[in-house]
Design a protein around this motif. Structure first.
Motif, PDB file in Angstrom:
ATOM      1  N   ALA A 198       0.813  -1.217   0.000  1.00  0.00           N
ATOM      2  CA  ALA A 198       0.000   0.000   0.000  1.00  0.00           C
ATOM      3  C   ALA A 198       0.841   1.259   0.000  1.00  0.00           C
ATOM      4  O   ALA A 198       0.297   2.361   0.092  1.00  0.00           O
ATOM      5  N   ILE A 199       2.166   1.129  -0.101  1.00  0.00           N
ATOM      6  CA  ILE A 199       3.031   2.302  -0.132  1.00  0.00           C
ATOM      7  C   ILE A 199       2.738   3.091  -1.408  1.00  0.00           C
ATOM      8  O   ILE A 199       2.830   2.545  -2.511  1.00  0.00           O
ATOM      9  N   PRO A 200       2.366   4.370  -1.317  1.00  0.00           N
ATOM     10  CA  PRO A 200       1.838   5.099  -2.472  1.00  0.00           C
ATOM     11  C   PRO A 200       2.724   5.090  -3.711  1.00  0.00           C
ATOM     12  O   PRO A 200       2.262   4.768  -4.813  1.00  0.00           O
ATOM     13  N   THR A 201       3.992   5.453  -3.582  1.00  0.00           N
ATOM     14  CA  THR A 201       4.853   5.552  -4.762  1.00  0.00           C
ATOM     15  C   THR A 201       5.123   4.180  -5.368  1.00  0.00           C
ATOM     16  O   THR A 201       5.117   4.024  -6.593  1.00  0.00           O
ATOM     17  N   TRP A 202       5.370   3.178  -4.560  1.00  0.00           N
ATOM     18  CA  TRP A 202       5.603   1.831  -5.089  1.00  0.00           C
ATOM     19  C   TRP A 202       4.359   1.294  -5.770  1.00  0.00           C
ATOM     20  O   TRP A 202       4.430   0.745  -6.868  1.00  0.00           O
ATOM     21  N   ASP A 260       0.306   8.748 -10.840  1.00  0.00           N
ATOM     22  CA  ASP A 260      -0.377   9.952 -10.383  1.00  0.00           C
ATOM     23  C   ASP A 260       0.662  11.046 -10.135  1.00  0.00           C
ATOM     24  O   ASP A 260       1.722  10.787  -9.574  1.00  0.00           O
ATOM     25  N   PRO A 261       0.389  12.286 -10.566  1.00  0.00           N
ATOM     26  CA  PRO A 261       1.386  13.350 -10.398  1.00  0.00           C
ATOM     27  C   PRO A 261       1.817  13.568  -8.953  1.00  0.00           C
ATOM     28  O   PRO A 261       2.941  14.029  -8.711  1.00  0.00           O
ATOM     29  N   VAL A 262       0.956  13.250  -8.009  1.00  0.00           N
ATOM     30  CA  VAL A 262       1.306  13.461  -6.606  1.00  0.00           C
ATOM     31  C   VAL A 262       2.310  12.416  -6.131  1.00  0.00           C
ATOM     32  O   VAL A 262       3.321  12.750  -5.498  1.00  0.00           O
ATOM     33  N   ARG A 329      -0.633  12.967   2.529  1.00  0.00           N
ATOM     34  CA  ARG A 329      -1.074  13.555   1.265  1.00  0.00           C
ATOM     35  C   ARG A 329      -0.899  12.594   0.097  1.00  0.00           C
ATOM     36  O   ARG A 329      -1.732  12.544  -0.812  1.00  0.00           O
ATOM     37  N   TYR A 330       0.175  11.806   0.117  1.00  0.00           N
ATOM     38  CA  TYR A 330       0.428  10.890  -0.988  1.00  0.00           C
ATOM     39  C   TYR A 330      -0.550   9.725  -1.009  1.00  0.00           C
ATOM     40  O   TYR A 330      -0.666   9.036  -2.025  1.00  0.00           O
ATOM     41  N   VAL A 333      -4.784  12.139  -1.450  1.00  0.00           N
ATOM     42  CA  VAL A 333      -5.075  12.888  -2.683  1.00  0.00           C
ATOM     43  C   VAL A 333      -5.311  11.961  -3.874  1.00  0.00           C
ATOM     44  O   VAL A 333      -6.301  12.122  -4.597  1.00  0.00           O
ATOM     45  N   PRO A 334      -4.467  10.958  -4.143  1.00  0.00           N
ATOM     46  CA  PRO A 334      -4.784  10.044  -5.253  1.00  0.00           C
ATOM     47  C   PRO A 334      -6.072   9.263  -5.034  1.00  0.00           C
ATOM     48  O   PRO A 334      -6.799   8.993  -6.000  1.00  0.00           O
ATOM     49  N   GLN A 335      -6.393   8.901  -3.786  1.00  0.00           N
ATOM     50  CA  GLN A 335      -7.641   8.198  -3.520  1.00  0.00           C
ATOM     51  C   GLN A 335      -8.840   9.063  -3.875  1.00  0.00           C
ATOM     52  O   GLN A 335      -9.797   8.599  -4.513  1.00  0.00           O
ATOM     53  N   ARG A 336      -8.803  10.318  -3.479  1.00  0.00           N
ATOM     54  CA  ARG A 336      -9.915  11.224  -3.806  1.00  0.00           C
ATOM     55  C   ARG A 336     -10.023  11.446  -5.310  1.00  0.00           C
ATOM     56  O   ARG A 336     -11.125  11.525  -5.868  1.00  0.00           O
ATOM     57  N   ARG A 337      -8.884  11.509  -5.976  1.00  0.00           N
ATOM     58  CA  ARG A 337      -8.893  11.704  -7.423  1.00  0.00           C
ATOM     59  C   ARG A 337      -9.507  10.500  -8.137  1.00  0.00           C
ATOM     60  O   ARG A 337     -10.285  10.638  -9.074  1.00  0.00           O
TER      61      ARG A 337
END
Length: 356
Positions: A198-202, A260-262, A329-330, A333-337
């Motif tokens: 679940a690590i956002p960037t990975w 995702d840009p974030v 935030r990482y 924000v992608p979840q909301r998007r």
């Protein structure tokens, strides 16, 4: 009044003054006509997290895991290069790449044990095979690669084996080809291991990170071969180096374009950003050197640059993931998007997306 362990993280509340009526004034019968002061409006709230805690818990991984990512790539790509040298009839390159694969897979095993804490924990992962677990599949890939690699490497060593020497000489050819077959999965499975979290960037790089890792592994293996092998037999290694540089640069660009840009931000900021920027420069320099590596010192310098580029890529991606888990935030924000995108498509028939 109930208490909780999280009360220690609750910020102190300011002392409240008792107000008379709405807005600080007296109430009148029949309702108040007083206006609400501007400073009593609720301010815009910037999301952080509950009590300042992480939304996603960072994994307790340290530098042995990053070393495991790097040496696993070196071992897998060296096995592929050794199989190619075996087919092409290049004995010195075959010997050096086989020994390099054995040494790298040995360091990988040591790094894995260092992270797990006890050797028996590494053996316990082989008790079952679970296809849905990247760690389980990866453990079996590592074992399947290590066995034929060890046999092929022993055949290259001038050690007395007695009657076993004939058996080793007969089996070393098939063993070398088997190690080459398991090389690409070993070089790329660690990317799946990171992306299946679940690590956002990975997780955001899950579709293209294996291509980045395989290309990075080819840089390290070809660079090591250029360092240890005379130039007259490094033709396959130099060609693999050039292909690896192109693949590494293209795969990284494509991966970032589809993320995702974030969640891309940690790849360009702080320590991870410096490592990945340095990796790109070293890869280009090493690739150019591989094209003109006829002289020995050029080959060694290019090989060192390629190995350093591969290490920077692995460590940079590893550190970027850890950093992305520390900032809510990482994650949010992608979840909301994604939620807004599903609503625009009209997907409201599940337990997540609802009509407001």
């Amino acid at each position: 009044m109930s208490t909780s362990d999280y009360d220690q993280f609750r910020p102190p509340e300011p002392e409240r003054r008792r107000r008379r009526g709405f807005g600080g004034g007296k109430r009148r019968r029949g309702g108040s006509t007083a206006r609400v002061p501007a400073d009593s409006m609720v301010p815009e709230v910037e999301f952080t997290s509950y009590y300042g805690r992480n939304v996603v818990k960072p994994p307790p991984w340290e530098w042995p895991v990053a070393l495991y990512l790097f040496t696993g790539g070196v071992a897998g790509a060296s096995g592929v290069l050794a199989a190619g040298a075996q087919i092409a009839g290049l004995p010195v390159l075959r010997r050096n790449t086989r020994l390099a694969a054995l040494a790298a897979v040995g360091v990988s095993g040591a790094a894995l044990v260092a992270d797990l804490g006890r050797p028996e924990r590494a053996l316990n992962m082989l008790r079952t095979f679970k296809v849905t677990s990247p760690m389980s599949v990866g453990s079996w890939i590592l074992t399947a690669f290590s066995a034929p690699t060890s046999l092929a490497a022993v055949a290259e060593l001038p050690i007395p084996l007695g009657r076993l020497r004939k058996v080793v000489d007969v089996l070393q050819g098939p063993a070398g080809l088997a190690a080459g077959a398991f090389g690409p999965p070993l070089a790329g499975y660690t990317a799946v291991l990171l992306a299946d979290t679940a690590i956002p960037t990975w997780n955001g790089a899950r579709q293209h990170l294996p291509f980045v890792f395989v290309s990075s592994a080819s840089l390290a293996a070809s660079g090591l071969a250029m360092i240890t092998t005379p130039s007259d037999e490094t033709g396959p290694a130099r060609r693999l180096a050039v292909l690896g540089v192109v693949g590494d640069l293209v795969a990284m660009r494509v991966m970032e374009a589809h993320m995702d840009p974030v969640v891309v931000e940690p790849l360009h900021e702080g320590k991870p950003g410096k490592l990945l920027h340095l990796s790109e420069r070293l890869a280009i320099a090493g690739g150019i050197g591989a094209l003109f590596a006829r002289r020995r010192w050029v080959a060694v310098a290019s090989g060192l640059a390629l190995m350093a580029a591969s290490a920077c890529t692995r460590f940079g991606v590893f550190e970027a993931g850890l950093e992305s888990a520390k900032d809510p935030r990482y994650t949010v924000v992608p979840q909301r998007r994604r939620l807004e995108e599903r609503r625009r498509r009209g997907e409201v028939d599940d337990s997540i997306t609802t009509v407001e």
